[in-house]
Write a protein that holds these residues in place. Structure first.
Motif, PDB file in Angstrom:
ATOM      1  N   VAL A 312     -19.176 -57.811 -26.819  1.00 49.07           N
ATOM      2  CA  VAL A 312     -18.093 -58.314 -27.305  1.00 49.07           C
ATOM      3  C   VAL A 312     -17.677 -57.761 -28.896  1.00 49.07           C
ATOM      4  CG1 VAL A 312     -16.743 -60.288 -28.433  1.00 49.07           C
ATOM      5  CG2 VAL A 312     -17.812 -60.550 -25.971  1.00 49.07           C
ATOM      6  N   PHE A 313     -18.938 -58.071 -29.684  1.00 43.43           N
ATOM      7  CA  PHE A 313     -19.006 -57.416 -31.096  1.00 43.43           C
ATOM      8  C   PHE A 313     -18.700 -56.010 -31.014  1.00 43.43           C
ATOM      9  CE2 PHE A 313     -21.701 -60.394 -33.956  1.00 43.43           C
ATOM     10  CZ  PHE A 313     -20.918 -61.534 -33.527  1.00 43.43           C
ATOM     11  N   ALA A 314     -19.377 -55.096 -30.293  1.00 45.92           N
ATOM     12  CA  ALA A 314     -18.938 -53.530 -30.408  1.00 45.92           C
ATOM     13  C   ALA A 314     -17.386 -53.729 -29.865  1.00 45.92           C
ATOM     14  CB  ALA A 314     -19.999 -53.236 -29.557  1.00 45.92           C
ATOM     15  N   GLY A 315     -17.282 -54.125 -28.943  1.00 46.53           N
ATOM     16  CA  GLY A 315     -15.583 -54.039 -28.654  1.00 46.53           C
ATOM     17  C   GLY A 315     -14.689 -54.065 -29.555  1.00 46.53           C
ATOM     18  N   TYR A 316     -14.928 -55.427 -30.252  1.00 49.95           N
ATOM     19  CA  TYR A 316     -13.951 -55.725 -31.659  1.00 49.95           C
ATOM     20  C   TYR A 316     -14.075 -54.595 -32.511  1.00 49.95           C
ATOM     21  CZ  TYR A 316     -12.350 -60.402 -29.982  1.00 49.95           C
ATOM     22  OH  TYR A 316     -11.787 -61.386 -29.198  1.00 49.95           O
ATOM     23  N   TYR A 317     -15.298 -54.178 -32.627  1.00 48.72           N
ATOM     24  CA  TYR A 317     -15.237 -53.077 -33.799  1.00 48.72           C
ATOM     25  C   TYR A 317     -14.208 -51.916 -33.476  1.00 48.72           C
ATOM     26  CZ  TYR A 317     -16.280 -49.723 -37.498  1.00 48.72           C
ATOM     27  OH  TYR A 317     -16.332 -48.820 -38.418  1.00 48.72           O
ATOM     28  N   VAL A 318     -14.135 -51.450 -32.106  1.00 49.71           N
ATOM     29  CA  VAL A 318     -13.381 -50.369 -31.541  1.00 49.71           C
ATOM     30  C   VAL A 318     -11.972 -50.817 -31.688  1.00 49.71           C
ATOM     31  CG1 VAL A 318     -12.763 -49.306 -29.515  1.00 49.71           C
ATOM     32  CG2 VAL A 318     -15.200 -49.508 -30.092  1.00 49.71           C
ATOM     33  N   ALA A 319     -11.631 -52.163 -31.572  1.00 51.76           N
ATOM     34  CA  ALA A 319     -10.349 -52.681 -31.612  1.00 51.76           C
ATOM     35  C   ALA A 319      -9.784 -52.437 -33.187  1.00 51.76           C
ATOM     36  CB  ALA A 319     -10.211 -54.051 -31.002  1.00 51.76           C
ATOM     37  N   TYR A 320     -10.636 -53.158 -33.938  1.00 50.17           N
ATOM     38  CA  TYR A 320     -10.544 -53.036 -35.211  1.00 50.17           C
ATOM     39  C   TYR A 320     -10.116 -51.578 -35.989  1.00 50.17           C
ATOM     40  CZ  TYR A 320     -11.639 -52.964 -40.298  1.00 50.17           C
ATOM     41  OH  TYR A 320     -11.316 -53.019 -41.771  1.00 50.17           O
ATOM     42  N   VAL A 321     -10.927 -50.423 -35.424  1.00 47.79           N
ATOM     43  CA  VAL A 321     -10.477 -49.413 -35.829  1.00 47.79           C
ATOM     44  C   VAL A 321      -9.266 -48.720 -35.259  1.00 47.79           C
ATOM     45  CG1 VAL A 321     -11.393 -46.828 -35.982  1.00 47.79           C
ATOM     46  CG2 VAL A 321     -13.243 -48.873 -36.239  1.00 47.79           C
ATOM     47  N   ALA A 322      -9.091 -49.101 -34.131  1.00 46.18           N
ATOM     48  CA  ALA A 322      -7.777 -48.590 -33.253  1.00 46.18           C
ATOM     49  C   ALA A 322      -6.738 -49.287 -34.059  1.00 46.18           C
ATOM     50  CB  ALA A 322      -7.885 -49.143 -31.902  1.00 46.18           C
ATOM     51  N   TYR A 323      -6.906 -50.551 -34.471  1.00 44.95           N
ATOM     52  CA  TYR A 323      -5.574 -51.072 -35.258  1.00 44.95           C
ATOM     53  C   TYR A 323      -5.429 -50.556 -36.411  1.00 44.95           C
ATOM     54  CZ  TYR A 323      -3.167 -54.563 -37.935  1.00 44.95           C
ATOM     55  OH  TYR A 323      -2.206 -55.123 -38.867  1.00 44.95           O
ATOM     56  N   LEU A 324      -6.626 -50.092 -37.315  1.00 45.88           N
ATOM     57  CA  LEU A 324      -6.228 -49.312 -38.631  1.00 45.88           C
ATOM     58  C   LEU A 324      -5.673 -47.959 -38.479  1.00 45.88           C
ATOM     59  CD1 LEU A 324      -9.641 -49.989 -40.393  1.00 45.88           C
ATOM     60  CD2 LEU A 324      -7.579 -51.124 -40.787  1.00 45.88           C
ATOM     61  N   ILE A 325      -5.894 -47.309 -37.490  1.00 47.24           N
ATOM     62  CA  ILE A 325      -5.461 -46.160 -37.273  1.00 47.24           C
ATOM     63  C   ILE A 325      -3.974 -46.294 -36.738  1.00 47.24           C
ATOM     64  CG2 ILE A 325      -5.462 -43.986 -35.681  1.00 47.24           C
ATOM     65  CD1 ILE A 325      -8.410 -44.374 -35.250  1.00 47.24           C
ATOM     66  N   LEU A 326      -3.726 -47.260 -35.808  1.00 43.07           N
ATOM     67  CA  LEU A 326      -2.231 -47.500 -35.359  1.00 43.07           C
ATOM     68  C   LEU A 326      -1.458 -47.722 -36.665  1.00 43.07           C
ATOM     69  CD1 LEU A 326      -2.740 -49.058 -32.031  1.00 43.07           C
ATOM     70  CD2 LEU A 326      -1.829 -46.828 -32.176  1.00 43.07           C
ATOM     71  N   ALA A 327      -1.802 -48.563 -37.381  1.00 46.00           N
ATOM     72  CA  ALA A 327      -1.204 -49.135 -38.550  1.00 46.00           C
ATOM     73  C   ALA A 327      -1.101 -47.973 -39.599  1.00 46.00           C
ATOM     74  CB  ALA A 327      -2.032 -50.231 -39.191  1.00 46.00           C
ATOM     75  N   ALA A 328      -1.992 -47.200 -39.872  1.00 40.40           N
ATOM     76  CA  ALA A 328      -1.862 -46.072 -40.662  1.00 40.40           C
ATOM     77  C   ALA A 328      -0.813 -45.084 -40.355  1.00 40.40           C
ATOM     78  CB  ALA A 328      -2.919 -45.422 -40.746  1.00 40.40           C
ATOM     79  N   GLN A 329      -0.609 -44.913 -39.112  1.00 37.00           N
ATOM     80  CA  GLN A 329       0.486 -43.966 -38.486  1.00 37.00           C
ATOM     81  C   GLN A 329       1.669 -44.894 -38.272  1.00 37.00           C
ATOM     82  OE1 GLN A 329      -1.599 -42.108 -34.994  1.00 37.00           O
ATOM     83  NE2 GLN A 329      -2.761 -40.872 -36.392  1.00 37.00           N
ATOM     84  N   GLU A 330       1.766 -46.213 -38.218  1.00 38.18           N
ATOM     85  CA  GLU A 330       2.779 -46.902 -37.953  1.00 38.18           C
ATOM     86  C   GLU A 330       3.327 -46.538 -36.658  1.00 38.18           C
ATOM     87  OE1 GLU A 330       5.999 -46.050 -41.080  1.00 38.18           O
ATOM     88  OE2 GLU A 330       4.769 -46.967 -42.630  1.00 38.18           O
ATOM     89  N   HIS A 331       2.436 -46.382 -35.714  1.00 38.94           N
ATOM     90  CA  HIS A 331       2.556 -46.141 -34.329  1.00 38.94           C
ATOM     91  C   HIS A 331       3.394 -47.182 -33.671  1.00 38.94           C
ATOM     92  CE1 HIS A 331       1.554 -44.763 -30.101  1.00 38.94           C
ATOM     93  NE2 HIS A 331       1.234 -43.492 -30.835  1.00 38.94           N
ATOM     94  N   ALA A 332       4.245 -46.850 -32.675  1.00 41.87           N
ATOM     95  CA  ALA A 332       5.189 -47.685 -31.942  1.00 41.87           C
ATOM     96  C   ALA A 332       4.450 -48.742 -31.350  1.00 41.87           C
ATOM     97  CB  ALA A 332       6.069 -46.809 -31.100  1.00 41.87           C
ATOM     98  N   ALA A 333       2.891 -48.269 -30.716  1.00 46.77           N
ATOM     99  CA  ALA A 333       2.194 -49.004 -30.052  1.00 46.77           C
ATOM    100  C   ALA A 333       1.583 -50.290 -30.641  1.00 46.77           C
ATOM    101  CB  ALA A 333       1.131 -48.357 -29.122  1.00 46.77           C
ATOM    102  N   LEU A 334       1.797 -50.365 -31.747  1.00 44.32           N
ATOM    103  CA  LEU A 334       0.979 -51.302 -32.990  1.00 44.32           C
ATOM    104  C   LEU A 334       1.343 -52.622 -32.358  1.00 44.32           C
ATOM    105  CD1 LEU A 334      -0.567 -51.918 -35.338  1.00 44.32           C
ATOM    106  CD2 LEU A 334       1.071 -51.773 -36.790  1.00 44.32           C
ATOM    107  N   GLY A 335       2.765 -52.952 -32.206  1.00 41.44           N
ATOM    108  CA  GLY A 335       3.314 -54.171 -32.066  1.00 41.44           C
ATOM    109  C   GLY A 335       2.604 -54.843 -30.599  1.00 41.44           C
ATOM    110  N   THR A 336       2.618 -53.949 -29.636  1.00 49.37           N
ATOM    111  CA  THR A 336       1.992 -54.454 -28.421  1.00 49.37           C
ATOM    112  C   THR A 336       0.642 -54.619 -28.514  1.00 49.37           C
ATOM    113  OG1 THR A 336       3.828 -53.181 -27.258  1.00 49.37           O
ATOM    114  CG2 THR A 336       1.760 -53.872 -25.883  1.00 49.37           C
ATOM    115  N   PHE A 337      -0.081 -53.540 -29.139  1.00 47.43           N
ATOM    116  CA  PHE A 337      -1.747 -53.801 -29.381  1.00 47.43           C
ATOM    117  C   PHE A 337      -1.884 -55.186 -30.030  1.00 47.43           C
ATOM    118  CE2 PHE A 337      -5.513 -53.220 -31.853  1.00 47.43           C
ATOM    119  CZ  PHE A 337      -6.492 -52.765 -30.766  1.00 47.43           C
ATOM    120  N   SER A 338      -1.065 -55.405 -31.237  1.00 47.54           N
ATOM    121  CA  SER A 338      -1.503 -56.665 -31.897  1.00 47.54           C
ATOM    122  C   SER A 338      -1.163 -58.026 -31.065  1.00 47.54           C
ATOM    123  CB  SER A 338      -0.624 -56.560 -33.238  1.00 47.54           C
ATOM    124  OG  SER A 338      -0.937 -55.653 -33.964  1.00 47.54           O
TER     125      SER A 338
END
Length: 362
Positions: A312-338
């Motif tokens: 769970v810890f490792a999975g959350y880190y992957v999710a955290y990094v994915a959120y940072l990348i999506l937020a930085a690019q203002e990706h359309a999938a950010l809302g769904t992901f969040s």
């Protein structure tokens, strides 16, 4: 060229930290300081040395937000990724001292950092307070170690040979002499200074090329890079079954990152202080505090991190990094992901953790 500079800087940081830890540890043991204190102080400081070097270099280059981002990102990486991966290798059974003392201290200094960051600036007096707390914490460990040694001697009976934890360097060993130990520390510091300069310079170029902020680079690439000594130490310890070392290395490094790295960086910044990026204050600092808090119920009630919890810890880190990348690019999938993370994944994880804690206490 910049990729080569980044890799050379990363290698230099890891090599420098290893040399510094070896020299400082041997020097400490030569003066009769216990391995426990060496592990919680000198080794923890040594594995945090890359973070200190990079953060100070960032301040000197006018990138104070990178200095704060590096500390926050490294602490998140240490708990979620390193502890998670180590627990996947072997369940992490935690020593009582870490449960009763170091883990609460880690959460306490994380909370203190969050409170100091609320005004968007780490002022010079706050940085000085952090450094003084580091001195007090280190002094406390030394005094505690001496008391335990005195108690062990008092319990020794009738001239029986007392086995102590002190393991002075073998007289014939090449690193047993004081000049060699000082040379190792000096060379290690040189590698740290060079590596930090190369790593920060390359990271800034990457940030501009990728169109993301310096803070995002500091939270991800730089944070993971400067945490390589912690990765190597904890994974190796887990593979050897030395689980106390694997956990203690992460907890001790997180404490030193906040008190030492952030404190020293703030002192170098002077009256200007360390600027806290709005994105850090809005999200990342609270993630750091949350992962520190997540350690408390698992450690205190069960004294271990199970394999599924490590996953769970490792999975959350992957999710955290994915959120940072999506937020930085203002990706359309950010809302769904969040929405998925906040509405389903996080609540389900919390419920599972609560059930696990209740079962352990029962």
């Amino acid at each position: 060229m910049h990729l080569f500079m980044f890799m050379a800087g990363l290698i230099s940081l890891v090599a420098g930290a290893n040399l510094l830890v070896r020299g400082a540890s041997k020097l400490a043991l030569s003066f009769g300081i216990s391995p426990l204190v060496v592990g919680l102080t000198i080794v923890a400081l040594g594995t945090s040395a890359p973070e200190i070097a990079v953060s100070v270099a960032s301040v000197l280059e006018g990138k104070s937000d990178m200095a704060v981002g590096n500390v926050v990102g490294s602490n998140i990486f240490n708990v979620l990724f390193i502890l998670g991966l180590s627990a996947l290798i072997v369940p992490m059974v935690v020593h009582r001292q870490l449960i009763r003392q170091e883990v609460p201290i880690m959460f306490g200094v994380s909370l203190l950092m969050a409170m100091m960051a609320l005004d968007g600036l780490f002022q010079m007096w706050e940085s000085l307070m952090l450094v003084l707390l580091l001195v007090a914490y280190t002094s406390f460990l030394v005094v505690q170690s001496r008391r335990e040694s005195a108690l062990a001697k008092a319990l020794a009976q009738g001239g029986d040979e007392l086995e102590t934890e002190l393991q002075a360097p073998v007289p014939g060993a090449w690193d047993a002499k004081l000049p060699v130990q000082l040379a190792l520390m000096g060379v290690g510091l040189v590698f740290l200074v060079l590596g930090s300069d190369w790593l920060v310079s390359a990271a800034v170029v990457f940030a501009k090329a990728l169109g993301v902020s310096d803070v995002v680079i500091a939270l991800t690439i730089v944070a993971a890079g400067t945490s390589m000594p912690e990765v190597a130490t904890s994974i190796t310890a887990a593979l050897k079954g030395e689980r106390d070392i694997a956990v203690g290395n992460v907890v001790g490094s997180n404490i030193f990152n906040i008190l030492g790295c952030l404190g020293l960086s703030g002192l170098v910044a002077g009256s200007a202080g360390l600027v806290v990026a709005p994105s850090l204050l809005a999200f990342d600092i609270w993630v750091m505090l949350a992962v520190a808090l997540a350690c408390l119920p698992m450690f205190i009630t069960g004294g271990e991190i199970a394999r599924w919890e490590g996953g769970v810890f490792a999975g959350y880190y992957v999710a955290y990094v994915a959120y940072l990348i999506l937020a930085a690019q203002e990706h359309a999938a950010l809302g769904t992901f969040s929405t998925v993370m906040l509405s389903f994944v996080v609540p389900l994880t919390l419920i599972t953790l609560v059930v696990s804690v209740v079962r352990r206490r029962a």
